[in-house]
Design a protein around this motif. Structure first.
Motif, mmCIF file in Angstrom:
data_model
loop_
_atom_site.group_PDB
_atom_site.id
_atom_site.type_symbol
_atom_site.label_atom_id
_atom_site.label_comp_id
_atom_site.label_asym_id
_atom_site.label_seq_id
_atom_site.Cartn_x
_atom_site.Cartn_y
_atom_site.Cartn_z
ATOM 1 N N ALA A 18 47.938 -39.589 13.552
ATOM 2 C CA ALA A 18 49.588 -39.802 13.829
ATOM 3 C C ALA A 18 50.250 -38.889 12.725
ATOM 4 N N GLY A 25 49.803 -47.415 21.655
ATOM 5 C CA GLY A 25 49.342 -46.783 20.310
ATOM 6 C C GLY A 25 48.983 -47.124 18.762
ATOM 7 N N CYS A 36 55.225 -39.994 14.851
ATOM 8 C CA CYS A 36 54.557 -40.998 14.129
ATOM 9 C C CYS A 36 53.894 -42.681 13.861
ATOM 10 N N SER A 51 57.028 -45.613 9.704
ATOM 11 C CA SER A 51 56.584 -44.552 9.740
ATOM 12 C C SER A 51 57.469 -43.770 8.751
ATOM 13 N N PRO A 104 52.453 -42.623 8.714
ATOM 14 C CA PRO A 104 52.435 -43.790 9.122
ATOM 15 C C PRO A 104 52.994 -45.018 7.769
ATOM 16 N N TYR A 156 54.138 -44.242 16.996
ATOM 17 C CA TYR A 156 53.205 -44.652 17.490
ATOM 18 C C TYR A 156 51.637 -44.408 17.812
ATOM 19 N N GLY A 157 51.599 -42.446 16.560
ATOM 20 C CA GLY A 157 49.933 -42.399 16.093
ATOM 21 C C GLY A 157 48.469 -43.175 16.630
ATOM 22 N N ASP A 174 45.540 -45.086 15.882
ATOM 23 C CA ASP A 174 45.115 -45.107 14.859
ATOM 24 C C ASP A 174 43.335 -44.213 14.053
#
Lengths: 261, 291
Positions: free
Chosen positions: A155, B45, A123, A206, A201, A125-126, A128
């Motif tokens: 994310a 990311g 989450c 997160s 996020p 680093y999910g 955008d």
């Protein structure tokens, strides 16, 4: 010397116990010195990748102790080298591996602790996405609203667990802050409990929330395929209290969980 | 595009910014630090992971220092990696992008280290091709950095300065000279670091890196011992590296200089003080040249 062959041999030697052929073929040093010099690279590679895993799974590391975690991480890395240079998503299959390690040691919940940590990590680093907000909700005409097609943003992570995982992670973190060794404090109970978690996020972190089964089921549907709000309403048809669906819709927009298709 | 701060550095001294220092950097906003350098791969990311970089960019120019292109691999740079990098460059407008004269990818596997190359004609040709591909794709000149290594290969026909000078000449790329790496290499492979600097075409050097290293004792035949230097980035720059740096900038003139620190982190203030020391040396050398 072909560069391709050298690099392939280097890779094989750095992840195996036997580097003799590589050292003899390519390096100009006598055997002992070649081993010692090459060991710097081998240690860097294995050490840095196990640190990547420890950063993604800090509670798992604390739970089992650093030495055991590193030992198992090395075994994992030997069979699962990263396939991308950016390592933000390296370790997704460590969850299944750690679950297996837990089973071997009769700790059924280890895999779920890893799954929880990976969901948080994924989450954070999910990717955008342009999500729909509460302000957007206010602009939709009631007639159009029902037929809007939406999906969960990439994310967003969902997780079902069968143990009191969030409590376990809290206890492990507290123990770590107290500089205690791995494991769970005496007296803390591992319980069977069925929980549904939503990870989403926020500005710089997160967040995680427990969800009701009906809301979780709707979120799962939104993650699998695009849905209209009419489809979503049908999922809540059996709820006697209309406020349940209304609060679910508010959650979707308030936490910016949706993208428009 | 999110940026609000100017693109070019306001002073020559910069520091490598790591996660550990994001908060302190944003609280202190040190005026004598002219720029920050980050590894773009840490921002591949989205969402919250980009939050702090966005905030930093509002106050400082950025340099992107890649660790993932694997320019020395006998294969082309990963197209998807290049595309994400290009998108990040568009978003954050770093004033330059650099990567390393090393390799990490073999087939589909990435070994997460900056690995050594044999200095052969084949390696030179492959590096040139991969630098060309990268520069064409990004639409800009890149910088490449000299490595620190612990082994050499049986084959090798070029010295490292010859390789670097030729790369710059053939591809138009610029050089990032890591002075600590030169010192580490000179110790590990028994050559004179000052002769290395003398052999470099310093006109191509657009940035210098400084960092700390550690000693490791290895065993050789008949229980004989040897000390190797390992580029660990976990301590202060040592005096011998400062001396080599002073010699380098006396020859090149003041140049963008970055302090790298990646493990056993000091306070952010202590990190900045290393940069001020480099800035002082550049000032002294510049004064001398003027006089």
């Amino acid at each position: 010397m072909l560069l391709k062959n050298l690099q392939h041999a280097f890779k094989e030697a750095s992840t195996s116990q036997n580097a003799k052929d590589f050292l003899e073929t390519y390096l100009p040093y006598e055997n002992k010195e070649a081993q010692e010099r090459f060991a710097i690279y081998k240690n860097n590679i294995m050490g840095s990748l196990s640190s990547v895993l420890a950063d993604a799974f800090p509670a798992c590391e604390k739970l089992v102790g650093e030495d055991f975690f590193r030992h198992k991480a090395y075994k994992f890395i030997e069979k699962n080298l990263p396939q991308k240079a950016a390592l933000l998503h390296y370790g997704h299959n460590f969850v299944g591996y750690f679950e297996g390690v837990g089973r071997e040691n009769n700790y059924g919940y280890w895999g779920e602790v890893a799954g929880f940590e990976w969901a948080q990590h994924a989450c954070y680093y999910g990717a955008d996405a342009q999500t729909l907000s509460l302000q957007d909700l206010a602009t939709f005409d009631e007639e159009v609203f029902g037929s809007l097609i939406v999906m969960l943003a990439p994310a967003i992570q969902l997780l079902k667990t069968t143990y009191n995982i969030q409590d376990i992670i809290e206890v492990v973190k507290i123990a770590a802050n107290d500089k205690e060794e791995g494991g769970i404090k005496e007296g803390f109970e591992i319980n069977k409990t069925y929980d549904c978690y939503l990870f989403y996020p926020a500005e710089s972190k997160s967040c995680v929330e427990k969800m009701s089964p009906v809301a979780f089921k709707a979120l799962e549907a939104l993650q699998k395929a695009p849905c209209s709000f009419e489809d979503l309403a049908a999922m809540f048809a059996e709820q006697e209290d209309e406020a349940v669906f209304a609060s679910f819709i508010t959650l979707l927009f308030d936490k910016k969980l949706l993208i428009r298709m | 595009m999110l940026t609000t701060h100017q693109k070019r550095p306001t002073s020559l001294g910069g520091v490598g910014l790591r996660y550990k220092h994001y908060q302190e950097a944003l609280e202190q906003l040190p005026p004598k630090i002219g720029w920050f350098e980050v590894h773009p791969e840490n921002f591949f990311g989205g969402g919250p992971s980009l939050y702090h970089l966005t905030k930093i960019r509002e106050h400082y120019p950025l340099s992107f220092h890649g660790v993932g292109l694997s320019l020395g691999s006998d294969q082309e740079p990963d197209g998807q990696h290049l595309q994400i990098l290009k998108d990040l460059i568009k978003r954050f407008e770093p004033f330059q992008f650099s990567d390393h004269v090393s390799w990490s990818a073999s087939g589909n596997a990435h070994l997460n280290d900056l690995l050594p190359l044999p200095y052969t004609q084949e390696t030179l040709d492959r590096l040139c091709r991969n630098i060309d591909i990268t520069q064409d794709f990004l639409g800009q000149e890149i910088l490449v950095e000299n490595p620190s290594t612990y082994i050499q290969f049986k084959e090798g026909v070029l010295t490292e300065p010859q390789l670097l000078n030729t790369l710059a000449k053939r591809t138009g790329c610029k050089l990032l000279l890591d002075v600590n790496n030169i010192f580490v290499q000179s110790h590990n492979h028994h050559f004179d670091p000052y002769a290395y600097i003398d052999a470099m075409n310093l006109d191509s050097v657009q940035e210098i890196h400084l960092a700390g290293h550690t000693e490791r004792v290895i065993e050789k035949r008949n229980q004989e011992k040897e000390t190797l230097l390992v580029d660990t980035h976990n301590r202060h720059v040592c005096q011998k590296v400062w001396d080599l740096y002073r010699y380098t900038v006396a020859k090149s003139g003041p140049v963008l200089t970055l302090i790298e620190w990646d493990q056993d982190f000091p306070t952010f203030q202590e990190l900045c003080e290393e940069s001020y020391k480099a800035q002082d040396i550049m000032g002294q050398v510049d004064q001398k040249n003027v006089a």
